[in-house]
Design a protein around this motif. Structure first.
Motif, short mmCIF file in Angstrom:
data_model
loop_
_atom_site.label_atom_id
_atom_site.label_comp_id
_atom_site.label_asym_id
_atom_site.label_seq_id
_atom_site.Cartn_x
_atom_site.Cartn_y
_atom_site.Cartn_z
N LEU A 374 0.73 -1.23 -0.04
CA LEU A 374 0.00 0.10 0.00
C LEU A 374 0.92 1.32 -0.13
N PHE A 375 2.02 1.18 0.73
CA PHE A 375 2.75 2.28 0.85
C PHE A 375 4.28 2.29 0.23
N PRO A 376 4.43 2.27 -1.03
CA PRO A 376 5.71 1.71 -1.36
C PRO A 376 6.72 2.76 -1.16
N GLY A 377 6.46 3.78 -0.91
CA GLY A 377 7.68 4.89 -0.21
C GLY A 377 7.88 4.70 1.28
N CYS A 378 7.29 3.88 1.77
CA CYS A 378 7.64 3.90 3.42
C CYS A 378 8.63 2.31 3.49
N HIS A 379 9.61 2.82 4.05
CA HIS A 379 10.47 1.63 4.12
C HIS A 379 10.23 0.76 5.55
N LEU A 380 9.52 1.39 6.40
CA LEU A 380 9.13 0.54 7.46
C LEU A 380 8.68 -0.92 7.60
N PRO A 381 7.71 -1.03 6.76
CA PRO A 381 7.28 -2.32 6.39
C PRO A 381 8.39 -3.33 6.15
N THR A 382 9.25 -3.19 5.15
CA THR A 382 10.33 -3.98 4.85
C THR A 382 11.25 -4.02 6.11
N LEU A 383 11.46 -2.92 6.76
CA LEU A 383 12.56 -3.05 7.84
C LEU A 383 12.06 -4.11 9.16
N TYR A 384 10.70 -3.94 9.20
CA TYR A 384 10.17 -4.86 10.20
C TYR A 384 9.98 -6.29 9.58
N GLN A 404 16.47 -3.87 0.96
CA GLN A 404 15.24 -3.22 0.22
C GLN A 404 14.89 -1.98 1.08
N ALA A 405 14.63 -2.25 2.26
CA ALA A 405 14.45 -0.97 3.08
C ALA A 405 15.40 0.24 2.77
N LYS A 406 16.65 -0.35 2.96
CA LYS A 406 17.92 0.85 2.39
C LYS A 406 17.66 1.45 1.24
N THR A 407 17.11 0.61 0.03
CA THR A 407 16.92 1.14 -1.11
C THR A 407 16.00 2.30 -1.24
N THR A 408 14.68 1.89 -0.23
CA THR A 408 13.52 2.89 -0.32
C THR A 408 14.08 3.98 0.33
N CYS A 409 14.75 3.86 1.58
CA CYS A 409 15.30 5.29 2.22
C CYS A 409 16.54 4.76 2.70
N PRO A 410 17.57 5.50 1.68
CA PRO A 410 18.89 5.13 1.88
C PRO A 410 19.49 5.95 3.05
N LEU A 411 18.90 6.61 4.00
CA LEU A 411 19.39 7.45 4.87
C LEU A 411 19.13 7.21 6.39
N ASP A 412 18.37 6.08 6.44
CA ASP A 412 17.54 5.85 7.98
C ASP A 412 18.77 5.34 8.60
#
Length: 545
Positions: A374-384, A404-412
């Protein structure tokens, strides 16, 4: 009827609308339209009908006028009526055929169509093309075609930067990755007087950038001597205490792990504007992290009373039950929040976390996967998802999802930390050290207590690599962040023990046991350290390395 009498009735209609007397507005607008038959008066009647919630009648009036095919205002208002009626396919049909690419660039099939020409009205008018693009996006999102919705929202904000609602949908529904958000902002053509708007939009997007970049964006809006124009200065001054801007800053504090600072700021904001819902969401998140169950309870009671139709209200109830560790109840209310609004990301994350807290990994993973879709720009689901795989010792799968989470949000930095933990568990200590060092490099200074585990993990890795002095240094840094961690004292004691510094080792084993008297590792190692100090025998320590 004479012209001046007609104009007087038009003024009455406009005044009725401003006073929200819609039945009166409809009555008089109907008479004006009957007298004149002019398109502008028909449109005024349709507007009054729309505001009075007579959507079907308004649509019938607009459609039967035959002006819909050649006047964009008529077409847009007719489509808005269909939006209210939830007739999404017909809404798209009324708006007409057009194509848009992934970057929000529009290719209309009919070159003579005026729908997508540049803004031709006054500067204070929002381009009708932008409004139509936004409505297309809403229709596609309602039809669960989020790919097309994302494209049309991009088109809307590019057609007119003042169409804030399009950007809000892209950000709140996590439709774009960090890089895509930055790319979109850089492609928007702001007017010469809209520099403040560009800075404000930069504050709204994900705030995982370097600390100095984020602070510069806030500073641009807060600084006082930025323009020689007096009126502009006055306007910029007001933004310094603007609720929306301070809510953005609170979000930044939360992402940095400065939960107390975040909570204090949101508390101030909610005193200033009790019903500012974006501040409320951040306030709930900060209260959750601080374990402030009393505040969560009060917030939940007030929200359910004032906004029973909003997902945020039921989410707040779920947060309260999660905080007091009643996970069954928290699941029930997180689920209710997702049913009220399926596009509310925090509810999905909370729902999955409530299952995870009870070690129900399969259900948690299913919910996280739904959230990721549902939220392809949110990296939290793949992180969890990666963290769930880690919990079951499926480290290769965990690594895949974390990457994959790092690809979505490279700076977290949290993603880097989890990748370091995976590498540590796979005994790739050099790789783990690299990830932990990258984590610490991403964290804004000074380090908060939230990042104490990362510092301890770095110390553990140095110890595994037999770099004992570096390990001791990092254990001591961790103790500066938190003095109540058994693992830190135990790790520091063991590092001294491996250096044959038995006195220091014994001291820190005692400190660890003072916090947790039944810790088996420290109890055994303290006995060995005492024996080693007496007899100088260090051979038996190799089994613990």
């Amino acid at each position: 009827m004479r012209e001046h009498e007609t104009e007087k009735l038009r003024a009455v209609v406009r005044d009725c609308v401003t006073k929200h007397l819609y039945s009166s507005a409809i009555f008089f607008a109907d008479k004006v339209a009957a007298f004149t038959k002019e398109p502008a008066d028909i449109y005024m009647l349709a507007q009054a009908l729309f505001l009075g919630r007579h959507y079907r009648r308004a649509f019938h009036l607009l459609h039967s006028s035959k002006i819909v095919d050649r006047d964009l205002r008529f077409r847009y208002l007719a489509a808005k009526c269909l939006e209210e009626l939830k007739d999404w396919h017909q809404c798209l049909n009324i708006l007409g055929d057009a194509n848009v690419d992934e970057h929000g660039n529009i290719y209309d099939r009919n070159d003579s169509n005026l729908m997508y020409l540049d803004k031709g009205g006054e500067d204070h008018e929002i381009n009708i093309a932008s409004a139509i693009c936004f409505l297309r996006g809403k229709a596609f999102e309602a039809l669960e075609n989020r790919v097309q919705a994302r494209k049309w929202y991009k088109a809307a904000i590019k057609a007119d930067p003042l169409c804030y609602e399009a950007l809000e949908c892209l950000i709140d529904n996590h439709m774009l990755t960090c890089e895509e958000e930055a790319s979109l902002l850089s492609s928007i053509q702001f007017g010469p007087q809209d520099g403040w708007l560009s800075s404000f939009y930069s504050c709204l997007i994900k705030k995982y950038d370097k600390e100095n970049v984020v602070e510069a964006n806030f500073g641009e809006l807060e600084k006082e001597g930025c323009n020689s124009n007096t009126s502009d200065l006055s306007f910029i001054h007001t933004l310094k205490t603007n609720t929306d801007l301070l809510a953005c800053k609170a979000e930044y504090y939360h992402q940095c792990g400065e939960y107390q600072k975040c909570f204090e700021l949101t508390s101030f904001l909610l005193e200033k504007d009790t019903f500012h819902l974006k501040s409320t969401l951040v306030h709930l998140a900060a209260a959750m992290e601080l374990g402030n169950s009393n505040e969560l309870y009060l917030m939940a009671c007030n929200l359910v009373k004032d906004y029973p139709q909003k997902a945020l209200s039921w989410f707040s109830v779920g947060c309260y039950y999660y905080c007091i560790k009643k996970y069954d109840q928290s699941r029930r209310y997180f689920s209710k929040a997702t049913n009220v609004d399926g596009n509310f990301p925090p509810a999905w994350i909370g729902y999955g976390n409530a299952y995870s807290a009870q070690d129900e990994g399969d259900q948690a993973m299913s919910i996280y996967r739904t959230a990721a879709r549902l939220f392809p720009g949110c990296h939290l689901p793949t992180l969890y998802i990666g963290m769930e795989y880690m919990r079951t010792h499926s480290y290769k799968l965990a690594e895949q999802f974390l990457v994959q989470a790092k690809t979505t949000c490279p700076l977290d930095p949290l993603v880097y930390n989890e990748l370091g933990v995976v590498a540590y568990q796979m005994k790739d200590y050099k790789k783990a050290l690299w990830w932990f060092q990258k984590t610490l490099a991403q964290i804004p200074s000074p380090l908060g207590e939230m990042w104490e585990p990362t510092v301890v993990n770095t110390a553990h890795v140095y110890r595994k690599l037999k770099m004992y002095n570096e390990a001791i240094s990092y254990y001591e840094k961790a103790l500066a962040l938190s003095t109540r961690s058994v693992s830190t004292y135990a790790g520091l004691a063991y590092a001294y023990h491996l250096q044959d510094n038995f006195t220091a080792a014994i001291t820190h084993y005692h400190k660890a046991l003072w916090i947790k008297p039944d810790d088996q590792f420290c109890t055994e190692m303290l006995s060995l350290a005492l024996a080693d100090e007496c007899h100088g025998n260090v051979d038996h320590r190799t089994e613990f390395r």
